[in-house]
Scaffold this motif. Structure first.
Motif, PDB file in Angstrom:
ATOM      1  N   PHE A  91       0.710  -0.897   0.378  1.00 39.08           N
ATOM      2  CA  PHE A  91       0.008   0.092   0.053  1.00 39.08           C
ATOM      3  C   PHE A  91       0.859   1.348   0.733  1.00 39.08           C
ATOM      4  CE2 PHE A  91      -1.918   3.635   2.281  1.00 39.08           C
ATOM      5  CZ  PHE A  91      -3.664   3.611   1.338  1.00 39.08           C
ATOM      6  N   SER A  92       1.661   1.503   0.507  1.00 39.86           N
ATOM      7  CA  SER A  92       2.587   2.676   1.064  1.00 39.86           C
ATOM      8  C   SER A  92       3.429   2.898  -0.565  1.00 39.86           C
ATOM      9  CB  SER A  92       3.948   1.950   2.103  1.00 39.86           C
ATOM     10  OG  SER A  92       3.138   1.662   2.943  1.00 39.86           O
ATOM     11  N   ARG A  93       3.926   1.803  -0.978  1.00 35.83           N
ATOM     12  CA  ARG A  93       4.905   2.568  -1.922  1.00 35.83           C
ATOM     13  C   ARG A  93       3.878   2.562  -3.261  1.00 35.83           C
ATOM     14  NH1 ARG A  93       8.661  -0.387  -6.023  1.00 35.83           N
ATOM     15  NH2 ARG A  93       8.235   1.062  -7.521  1.00 35.83           N
ATOM     16  N   GLU A 134      -4.630  -5.336  12.172  1.00 39.55           N
ATOM     17  CA  GLU A 134      -6.010  -4.462  11.506  1.00 39.55           C
ATOM     18  C   GLU A 134      -5.752  -2.658  11.560  1.00 39.55           C
ATOM     19  OE1 GLU A 134      -8.941  -4.252  14.811  1.00 39.55           O
ATOM     20  OE2 GLU A 134     -10.936  -3.370  12.764  1.00 39.55           O
ATOM     21  N   ARG A 135      -5.245  -2.396  10.399  1.00 42.20           N
ATOM     22  CA  ARG A 135      -4.903  -1.053   9.853  1.00 42.20           C
ATOM     23  C   ARG A 135      -5.725  -0.209   9.350  1.00 42.20           C
ATOM     24  NH1 ARG A 135       0.671  -1.484   7.398  1.00 42.20           N
ATOM     25  NH2 ARG A 135      -0.438  -3.856   6.328  1.00 42.20           N
ATOM     26  N   LEU A 136      -6.238   0.854   9.079  1.00 47.66           N
ATOM     27  CA  LEU A 136      -6.919   1.887   8.028  1.00 47.66           C
ATOM     28  C   LEU A 136      -5.248   2.663   7.881  1.00 47.66           C
ATOM     29  CD1 LEU A 136      -8.592   4.437   7.326  1.00 47.66           C
ATOM     30  CD2 LEU A 136      -8.355   5.149   9.227  1.00 47.66           C
ATOM     31  N   ARG A 137      -6.090   2.523   6.064  1.00 48.00           N
ATOM     32  CA  ARG A 137      -4.256   2.916   5.302  1.00 48.00           C
ATOM     33  C   ARG A 137      -4.756   3.689   4.838  1.00 48.00           C
ATOM     34  NH1 ARG A 137      -1.169  -0.511   4.279  1.00 48.00           N
ATOM     35  NH2 ARG A 137       0.057   1.126   4.873  1.00 48.00           N
ATOM     36  N   THR A 138      -4.241   5.583   5.025  1.00 46.64           N
ATOM     37  CA  THR A 138      -4.840   6.280   4.892  1.00 46.64           C
ATOM     38  C   THR A 138      -3.919   7.244   3.557  1.00 46.64           C
ATOM     39  OG1 THR A 138      -3.435   7.895   6.034  1.00 46.64           O
ATOM     40  CG2 THR A 138      -6.273   7.454   6.391  1.00 46.64           C
ATOM     41  N   TYR A 146      -9.210   0.013   4.318  1.00 45.17           N
ATOM     42  CA  TYR A 146      -9.332  -1.283   5.839  1.00 45.17           C
ATOM     43  C   TYR A 146      -8.953  -2.505   5.000  1.00 45.17           C
ATOM     44  CZ  TYR A 146     -11.460  -3.408   9.805  1.00 45.17           C
ATOM     45  OH  TYR A 146     -11.617  -4.639  10.667  1.00 45.17           O
ATOM     46  N   GLU A 147      -7.542  -2.830   6.561  1.00 41.63           N
ATOM     47  CA  GLU A 147      -6.907  -4.280   6.309  1.00 41.63           C
ATOM     48  C   GLU A 147      -6.991  -5.144   7.419  1.00 41.63           C
ATOM     49  OE1 GLU A 147      -4.154  -3.344   2.680  1.00 41.63           O
ATOM     50  OE2 GLU A 147      -2.871  -2.477   4.647  1.00 41.63           O
ATOM     51  N   VAL A 148      -7.598  -6.205   7.295  1.00 46.22           N
ATOM     52  CA  VAL A 148      -6.818  -7.007   7.787  1.00 46.22           C
ATOM     53  C   VAL A 148      -6.344  -8.130   8.060  1.00 46.22           C
ATOM     54  CG1 VAL A 148      -8.048  -8.874   9.548  1.00 46.22           C
ATOM     55  CG2 VAL A 148      -9.032  -6.800   9.199  1.00 46.22           C
ATOM     56  N   GLY A 165       4.115   0.306  10.191  1.00 52.17           N
ATOM     57  CA  GLY A 165       3.500   1.231   9.299  1.00 52.17           C
ATOM     58  C   GLY A 165       3.046   0.435   8.042  1.00 52.17           C
ATOM     59  N   SER A 166       4.055   0.090   7.190  1.00 50.81           N
ATOM     60  CA  SER A 166       4.321   0.063   5.986  1.00 50.81           C
ATOM     61  C   SER A 166       5.350  -1.456   6.020  1.00 50.81           C
ATOM     62  CB  SER A 166       5.512  -0.023   5.076  1.00 50.81           C
ATOM     63  OG  SER A 166       5.444  -0.609   4.457  1.00 50.81           O
ATOM     64  N   LEU A 167       4.024  -2.436   6.585  1.00 49.79           N
ATOM     65  CA  LEU A 167       4.517  -3.993   6.942  1.00 49.79           C
ATOM     66  C   LEU A 167       5.146  -4.679   6.341  1.00 49.79           C
ATOM     67  CD1 LEU A 167       1.266  -5.588   7.958  1.00 49.79           C
ATOM     68  CD2 LEU A 167       3.205  -5.471   9.304  1.00 49.79           C
ATOM     69  N   TYR A 168       5.381  -4.430   4.698  1.00 49.73           N
ATOM     70  CA  TYR A 168       6.471  -5.647   3.817  1.00 49.73           C
ATOM     71  C   TYR A 168       7.769  -4.717   3.813  1.00 49.73           C
ATOM     72  CZ  TYR A 168       2.351  -6.936   0.816  1.00 49.73           C
ATOM     73  OH  TYR A 168       1.268  -8.005   0.808  1.00 49.73           O
ATOM     74  N   ILE A 221       3.748 -15.542   3.621  1.00 48.79           N
ATOM     75  CA  ILE A 221       3.644 -14.828   4.990  1.00 48.79           C
ATOM     76  C   ILE A 221       2.415 -14.155   4.932  1.00 48.79           C
ATOM     77  CG2 ILE A 221       6.287 -15.024   4.001  1.00 48.79           C
ATOM     78  CD1 ILE A 221       5.285 -11.960   3.363  1.00 48.79           C
ATOM     79  N   GLU A 222       1.584 -13.926   4.676  1.00 46.76           N
ATOM     80  CA  GLU A 222       0.707 -13.592   4.639  1.00 46.76           C
ATOM     81  C   GLU A 222      -0.631 -13.861   4.016  1.00 46.76           C
ATOM     82  OE1 GLU A 222      -0.501  -8.466   4.048  1.00 46.76           O
ATOM     83  OE2 GLU A 222       0.356  -9.549   2.188  1.00 46.76           O
ATOM     84  N   MET A 223      -2.169 -13.561   5.185  1.00 40.88           N
ATOM     85  CA  MET A 223      -3.274 -13.167   4.178  1.00 40.88           C
ATOM     86  C   MET A 223      -3.517 -12.307   4.471  1.00 40.88           C
ATOM     87  SD  MET A 223      -5.855 -16.107   5.439  1.00 40.88           S
ATOM     88  CE  MET A 223      -8.207 -15.672   5.252  1.00 40.88           C
TER      89      MET A 223
HETATM   90  C1  GLP Z   1      -1.277  -3.836   0.366  1.00 37.87           C
HETATM   91  C2  GLP Z   1      -2.330  -5.567   0.087  1.00 37.87           C
HETATM   92  C3  GLP Z   1      -1.573  -6.208   2.024  1.00 37.87           C
HETATM   93  C4  GLP Z   1      -0.629  -5.704   1.946  1.00 37.87           C
HETATM   94  C5  GLP Z   1       0.028  -4.131   2.054  1.00 37.87           C
HETATM   95  C6  GLP Z   1       0.888  -4.278   2.396  1.00 37.87           C
HETATM   96  O1  GLP Z   1      -2.009  -3.022   0.748  1.00 37.87           O
HETATM   97  N1  GLP Z   1      -3.586  -5.492  -0.694  1.00 37.87           N
HETATM   98  O2  GLP Z   1      -2.010  -7.251   1.861  1.00 37.87           O
HETATM   99  O3  GLP Z   1      -0.544  -6.181   3.621  1.00 37.87           O
HETATM  100  O4  GLP Z   1      -0.131  -4.006   0.648  1.00 37.87           O
HETATM  101  O5  GLP Z   1       1.352  -2.470   2.239  1.00 37.87           O
HETATM  102  P1  GLP Z   1       2.709  -2.103   3.692  1.00 37.87           P
HETATM  103  O6  GLP Z   1       2.976  -2.293   3.543  1.00 37.87           O
HETATM  104  O7  GLP Z   1       2.126  -0.045   3.616  1.00 37.87           O
HETATM  105  O8  GLP Z   1       1.974  -2.300   4.958  1.00 37.87           O
END
Ligand code: GLP
Length: 243
Positions: A91-93, A134-138, A146-148, A165-168, A221-223
Motif C-alpha cells: 500500500f505504502s509504495r 487491523e489497519r486503516l490506510r490513508t 481498511y485492512e485485516v 506502518g509498512s509491513l512489507y 507470509i500473509e493472508m
Molecule cells: C496492500 C495489500 C495488503 C498488504 C499491504 C502491505 O495493501 N493489499 O495485503 O498487507 O499492501 O502494505 P504496507 O507495506 O504499506 O503495509
C-alpha cells in the motif's frame, strides 16, 4: 492570485473546457480535500465568465470525480483517486508511486491462534500462533482502505513490537523476508457499519475488496483482506489480445 481564461490550458478549446482547466488549477493551488469550492457568484466575478459556463465546468468536474455535491450543502473537493495497476506492491509504495503520502492507523494488533481458514491459507497447522493486524490506510490524509492481515508468528518473532506502518518494509528490513509473488482476488462489497465508520463513508457505500495471499519464495507470509473505498480507488488493467 487570479486565474485567467487566456492561460494556456493544453488542448482545451471550448470555453467550458477552459473554465474546467482553470477550476482545476484553482483547486490544486488553493483548496484541500473536503474544502467547499467558492460560490458560483464568486467564481463568475473572479473568472469573468458566465454562470452557465461555471455550472457546466463544475458539472464536468463532478462527473470526473474531482468534486462532489453534498445535497443541500454545497460542492466539495474530493480526496485522491488512485488507479491501481495491480502489481505486487505494498500500500505504502503504491500511494507514493502516485505522489500521495501514505499513513497508517493501527486499529488493533495481537497474537491469536490460527482458525482453520487462516491456517489453511497460511499453510500452517490450525491453532498455531499468528499475528492479526487491523489497519486503516490513508493517502494524503484521506481514508483509503481498511485492512485485516494474518502473519505466522513463527516467521516474524517480535512483530508486535515493531512499527506497523509498512509491513512489507518491516518484513524486508527487520526479517530479511521479501515478497516475491501473490494470489489476489478483487470483489465488490458494500460497507457494513464498522467499515463505514472507519473509512468515513456512508453505510452500504461500495468497496473493492482485495483478498491476497502473499509469498516469499515458497513460504506463505500473509493472508490479508483490504477493503478499498470504491470512490477513491479503481483497478487499471493494460489489456492485450488473447494469444
Ligand atoms: C496492500 C495489500 C495488503 C498488504 C499491504 C502491505 O495493501 N493489499 O495485503 O498487507 O499492501 O502494505 P504496507 O507495506 O504499506 O503495509
Amino acid at each position: 492570485e487570479r486565474y485567467r481564461i487566456d492561460r494556456p490550458v493544453g488542448a482545451a478549446t471550448t470555453k467550458r473546457a477552459q473554465v474546467r482547466g482553470i477550476l482545476e488549477q484553482l483547486i490544486d493551488a488553493e483548496l484541500h480535500p473536503g474544502d467547499a469550492i467558492p460560490s458560483e457568484r464568486a467564481l463568475v466575478t473572479r473568472l469573468g465568465v458566465s454562470r452557465v459556463t461555471i455550472r457546466q465546468a463544475i458539472a464536468d468536474l463532478v462527473e470526473a470525480g474531482a468534486l462532489e455535491r453534498v445535497h443541500g450543502k454545497g460542492t466539495y473537493v474530493t480526496g485522491p483517486q488512485v488507479d491501481s495497476r495491480l502489481h505486487l506492491t505494498s500500500f505504502s509504495r503504491e500511494m507514493r508511486d502516485r505522489g500521495l503520502s501514505p499513513a497508517t492507523v493501527v486499529l488493533s494488533a495481537a497474537e491469536e491462534l490460527a482458525s482453520d481458514d487462516v491456517a489453511y491459507a497460511l499453510r500452517i497447522r490450525p491453532n498455531r500462533p499468528v499475528v492479526r493486524v487491523e489497519r486503516l490506510r490513508t493517502a494524503d490524509g484521506t481514508p483509503m482502505a481498511y485492512e485485516v492481515g494474518y502473519y505466522p508468528s513463527a516467521l516474524f518473532p517480535g512483530l508486535l513490537n515493531r512499527e506497523l506502518g509498512s509491513l512489507y518494509d518491516v518484513f524486508a528490513s527487520e526479517y530479511g523476508v521479501v515478497v516475491t509473488s501473490g494470489e489476489q482476488t478483487v470483489r465488490a462489497e458494500s460497507a457494513d457499519a464498522n467499515q463505514a465508520r472507519i473509512l468515513g463513508i456512508a453505510k452500504r457505500a461500495p468497496l473493492l475488496v482485495q483478498e491476497r495471499v502473499t509469498y516469499a519464495g515458497e513460504r506463505v507470509i500473509e493472508m490479508a483482506s483490504s477493503a478499498y473505498r470504491a470512490d477513491r480507488y479503481r483497478i487499471h488493467m493494460a489489456i492485450t489480445p488473447r494469444g
